[in-house]
Design a protein around this motif. Structure first.
Motif, mmCIF file in Angstrom:
data_model
loop_
_atom_site.group_PDB
_atom_site.id
_atom_site.type_symbol
_atom_site.label_atom_id
_atom_site.label_comp_id
_atom_site.label_asym_id
_atom_site.label_seq_id
_atom_site.Cartn_x
_atom_site.Cartn_y
_atom_site.Cartn_z
ATOM 1 N N GLU A 80 32.191 86.633 63.217
ATOM 2 C CA GLU A 80 32.678 86.382 64.569
ATOM 3 C C GLU A 80 32.034 87.343 65.559
ATOM 4 O O GLU A 80 31.725 86.976 66.694
ATOM 5 C CB GLU A 80 34.204 86.497 64.628
ATOM 6 N N ALA A 81 31.848 88.573 65.107
ATOM 7 C CA ALA A 81 31.233 89.572 65.983
ATOM 8 C C ALA A 81 29.809 89.165 66.331
ATOM 9 O O ALA A 81 29.378 89.244 67.477
ATOM 10 C CB ALA A 81 31.243 90.945 65.297
ATOM 11 N N ARG A 82 29.076 88.697 65.340
ATOM 12 C CA ARG A 82 27.690 88.288 65.574
ATOM 13 C C ARG A 82 27.627 87.091 66.517
ATOM 14 O O ARG A 82 26.754 87.003 67.379
ATOM 15 C CB ARG A 82 27.004 87.962 64.248
ATOM 16 N N VAL A 83 28.578 86.191 66.343
ATOM 17 C CA VAL A 83 28.618 85.033 67.226
ATOM 18 C C VAL A 83 28.927 85.490 68.654
ATOM 19 O O VAL A 83 28.306 85.040 69.622
ATOM 20 C CB VAL A 83 29.680 84.015 66.758
ATOM 21 N N ALA A 84 29.889 86.430 68.757
ATOM 22 C CA ALA A 84 30.276 86.949 70.071
ATOM 23 C C ALA A 84 29.098 87.638 70.744
ATOM 24 O O ALA A 84 28.953 87.625 71.974
ATOM 25 C CB ALA A 84 31.442 87.928 69.923
ATOM 26 N N ALA A 85 28.236 88.221 69.909
ATOM 27 C CA ALA A 85 27.065 88.910 70.444
ATOM 28 C C ALA A 85 25.973 87.921 70.837
ATOM 29 O O ALA A 85 24.898 88.322 71.297
ATOM 30 C CB ALA A 85 26.538 89.907 69.418
ATOM 31 N N GLY A 86 26.247 86.665 70.643
ATOM 32 C CA GLY A 86 25.297 85.659 71.084
ATOM 33 C C GLY A 86 24.310 85.200 70.028
ATOM 34 O O GLY A 86 23.372 84.458 70.323
ATOM 35 N N GLU A 87 24.519 85.586 68.786
ATOM 36 C CA GLU A 87 23.595 85.156 67.742
ATOM 37 C C GLU A 87 23.865 83.686 67.392
ATOM 38 O O GLU A 87 25.010 83.299 67.187
ATOM 39 C CB GLU A 87 23.788 86.034 66.497
ATOM 40 N N PRO A 88 22.808 82.861 67.339
ATOM 41 C CA PRO A 88 23.010 81.452 67.017
ATOM 42 C C PRO A 88 23.465 81.268 65.567
ATOM 43 O O PRO A 88 23.001 81.991 64.676
ATOM 44 C CB PRO A 88 21.633 80.827 67.240
ATOM 45 N N ALA A 89 24.372 80.340 65.394
ATOM 46 C CA ALA A 89 24.889 80.093 64.041
ATOM 47 C C ALA A 89 25.295 78.641 63.889
ATOM 48 O O ALA A 89 25.643 77.978 64.859
ATOM 49 C CB ALA A 89 26.092 80.990 63.775
ATOM 50 N N VAL A 90 25.219 78.169 62.663
ATOM 51 C CA VAL A 90 25.748 76.847 62.377
ATOM 52 C C VAL A 90 27.028 77.046 61.573
ATOM 53 O O VAL A 90 27.320 78.159 61.143
ATOM 54 C CB VAL A 90 24.767 75.992 61.524
ATOM 55 N N ILE A 91 27.771 75.974 61.410
ATOM 56 C CA ILE A 91 28.965 76.057 60.564
ATOM 57 C C ILE A 91 28.724 75.160 59.366
ATOM 58 O O ILE A 91 28.316 74.003 59.506
ATOM 59 C CB ILE A 91 30.217 75.610 61.345
ATOM 60 N N ARG A 92 28.923 75.731 58.195
ATOM 61 C CA ARG A 92 28.713 74.976 56.960
ATOM 62 C C ARG A 92 30.020 74.731 56.216
ATOM 63 O O ARG A 92 30.927 75.560 56.247
ATOM 64 C CB ARG A 92 27.789 75.764 56.018
ATOM 65 N N LEU A 93 30.053 73.625 55.507
ATOM 66 C CA LEU A 93 31.214 73.306 54.674
ATOM 67 C C LEU A 93 31.087 74.071 53.361
ATOM 68 O O LEU A 93 30.018 74.116 52.758
ATOM 69 C CB LEU A 93 31.247 71.801 54.399
ATOM 70 N N ARG A 94 32.167 74.680 52.940
ATOM 71 C CA ARG A 94 32.145 75.427 51.687
ATOM 72 C C ARG A 94 32.504 74.470 50.540
ATOM 73 O O ARG A 94 33.662 74.076 50.379
ATOM 74 C CB ARG A 94 33.171 76.567 51.755
ATOM 75 N N ILE A 95 31.487 74.082 49.780
ATOM 76 C CA ILE A 95 31.720 73.155 48.668
ATOM 77 C C ILE A 95 32.145 73.972 47.450
ATOM 78 O O ILE A 95 31.554 75.012 47.173
ATOM 79 C CB ILE A 95 30.422 72.390 48.322
ATOM 80 N N PRO A 96 33.152 73.520 46.728
ATOM 81 C CA PRO A 96 33.593 74.256 45.531
ATOM 82 C C PRO A 96 32.427 74.434 44.551
ATOM 83 O O PRO A 96 31.600 73.539 44.414
ATOM 84 C CB PRO A 96 34.657 73.342 44.922
ATOM 85 N N GLU A 97 32.382 75.570 43.900
ATOM 86 C CA GLU A 97 31.304 75.869 42.939
ATOM 87 C C GLU A 97 31.375 74.946 41.723
ATOM 88 O O GLU A 97 30.374 74.594 41.124
ATOM 89 C CB GLU A 97 31.416 77.313 42.434
#
Length: 486
Positions: free
Chosen positions: A142-159
RNA sequence: GCCCCCAUCAUCUAGCGGCCUAGGAUGCAAGAUUCUCAGUCUUGACACCGGGGUUCAAAUCCCCGUGGGGGUACCA
């Protein structure tokens, strides 16, 4: 509960024949169950989507009569029906997944992912996100996002484990979780990917049955997992076989026309198109007493009555233009002349005399495979002077001089006819052929070429009547003159 | 490469254990009708991918090959 089905095309490029194919079965099932059919525009690809393309989708589906109960243009209670107008919904739901831990932020650059995939391929491993950001602490992310770093959101698939679903056409399909990628749900541009938008919308729009193309089978487990992550009940799924090129690859515009606009412009009738599409992967029991081609000719209402996903074929059907053409010709022949005139209107040169059309339609009706063939079938009628090889005026085994003489004698007989009806012309022609000791066909072929410039035409006498003596005579005279060149 | 789906005439399909010497449609070939072309009618050629099982019995069920297709993206 009333069923709700949807067609969710992406407005990129020309309206695709596959869209119509899938829409057809969605609509049929919705109608059979007394449910609703929804049109949703999936324009989450900002680069490729265009309003122009969206407009053509509306036009083409309407042309085919595949009408929707709810959609971007007609509204409805669960709109908006354009994904670009639902962005807040996706953002909110993505945040929910982030909060529950079902999804995570990923900061990996395109370059890194690229190298990663190349390495995986080199090592003959399956290509899949390696999970680098999977374990990032939420606070840090969240901090990195707040700092403006671009990010995608991924689905966490069970191992581990297996995700399965029941396909109405194919039965149960099981896929091991470890072979499923941690799918990107939200792109850095803030738009959702198909997977997230699709699941959120299908749920929010109350979609009960997802009928889509076979190419989606592999990603369905991701969707199933997404429904579960939200705590939602997943809809029923049916994956239609893919329409194929003649080499059996997935239908593509390089190998087969795919634009519905093309089919319309060529003069395929919407009802023939629908009938043909329904035949791709499906079959309807012939109606009582049906013989020949009629066993496969049926209206959309028959599809509605008989649609049953358990009876959809699992094999991808080759899109056969020849069969479509024959089916179209069959529908064309069945049209009442007045109706055919109406359908022909867009294919006729502006300013064409309605009376001429009226006279010509009965003559070409049985010879038309597509409305677009009108022009080449009837051009002789509208031309001032005909262009043809004068040699065609001389039948085999007949001397040019004799042919010229025969033609000349017909002109005289024609002039003398008090009322040049088709019957009278036919009689005069036959009488003359007999006098000359010719086969009727030989004489008629001379006249046919002289009058139309072609060797394949509608019946000669009827054609001459349609043309009228004032226009036939000069053509016959012109033909006579052309013998000088032989 | 890895994962998934699929497999009856050239093509679309019927067939869901015995009714199958596998039916229909389109195309193709031949013939009839006929002024050409078309239409219409009649006839014909053409298929269960291969191998193992299961069963009294398999195109139909199971397995393995082979073949085809799809997916493998911050496209849908």
């Amino acid at each position: 509960m009333t069923v709700r089905l949807r067609i969710a095309p992406s407005p990129t490029g020309d309206p695709h024949v596959g869209t119509a194919y899938i829409a057809l079965f969605n609509l049929a099932f919705a109608r059979k169950q007394g449910g609703k059919f929804i049109l949703r525009i999936e324009d989450t690809d900002r680069v490729r989507s265009s309003p122009e393309s969206e407009r053509m989708i509306f036009e083409s589906l309407r042309w085919l009569g595949l009408l929707w109960d709810e959609g971007p243009d007609v509204g409805g209670p669960l709109g908006p029906y354009r994904q670009s107008e639902r962005r807040d919904l996706y953002a909110r739901h993505a945040a929910e997944l982030l909060a529950s831990g079902a999804a995570y932020r990923c900061f990996c650059s395109a370059e890194r992912l690229d190298t990663m995939r190349k390495a995986q391929e080199a090592a003959k491993l399956q290509s899949r996100y390696d999970g680098k950001c999977r374990t990032l602490a939420r606070a840090e992310a969240e901090a990195r996002v707040a700092a403006g770093e671009p990010a995608v959101i991924r689905l966490r698939i069970p191992e581990e484990g297996v995700t399965s679903f029941v396909d109405m056409i194919r039965g149960e399909i099981r896929i091991e979780n470890r072979t499923i990628d941690d799918q990107v749900l939200m792109k850095t541009d803030g738009f959702p990917t198909y997977h997230l938008a699709n699941v959120v919308d299908d749920h929010l729009m109350g979609i009960t049955h997802v009928v889509r193309a076979e190419e989606w089978i592999t990603s369905t487990p991701k969707h199933v997992l997404l429904y579960a992550a939200f705590g939602w009940k997943a809809p029923e799924f049916a994956h239609m076989p893919l329409l194929r090129n003649s080499d059996r690859t997935k239908i593509s515009k390089r190998k087969n026309p795919t634009s519905l606009k093309w089919y319309e412009a060529q003069g395929y009738l919407p009802e023939a198109m629908l009938n043909f599409l329904a035949l791709q992967g499906f079959s309807v029991a012939p109606s009582e007493g049906a013989k020949g081609f009629a066993t496969e000719v049926f209206p959309f209402s028959r599809v509605v009555e008989t649609i049953d996903f358990a009876r959809i074929c699992t094999t991808g059907p080759v899109f056969d233009l020849i069969k479509l053409g024959e089916l179209n010709a069959h529908y064309l022949r069945a049209l009442a002349p007045e109706e055919l005139e109406r359908r022909l209107a867009p294919f006729v040169k502006p300013g064409t005399d309605p009376a001429a059309m009226h006279a010509l339609v009965p003559l070409v009706k049985d010879r038309l495979k597509r409305l677009g063939e009108w022009e080449e079938l009837t051009d002789f009628f509208f031309q001032e002077s005909l262009e043809y090889d004068a040699k065609l005026l001389v039948p085999k085994k007949v001397e040019p001089a004799a042919a010229r003489d025969g033609l000349g004698r017909f002109v005289a007989a024609y002039r003398a006819l008090p009322a040049p009806t088709a019957e009278a012309l036919d009689q005069a022609g036959r009488a003359l052929a007999q006098e000359l000791g010719w086969k009727v066909g030989d004489l008629f072929m001379i006249l046919r070429v002289a009058v139309t410039g072609k060797t394949a035409t509608p019946p000669l006498c009827e054609t001459m009547v349609a043309l009228g003596r004032d226009r036939v005579l000069p053509r016959l005279e012109a033909a006579l003159a052309r013998f000088a060149t032989l």
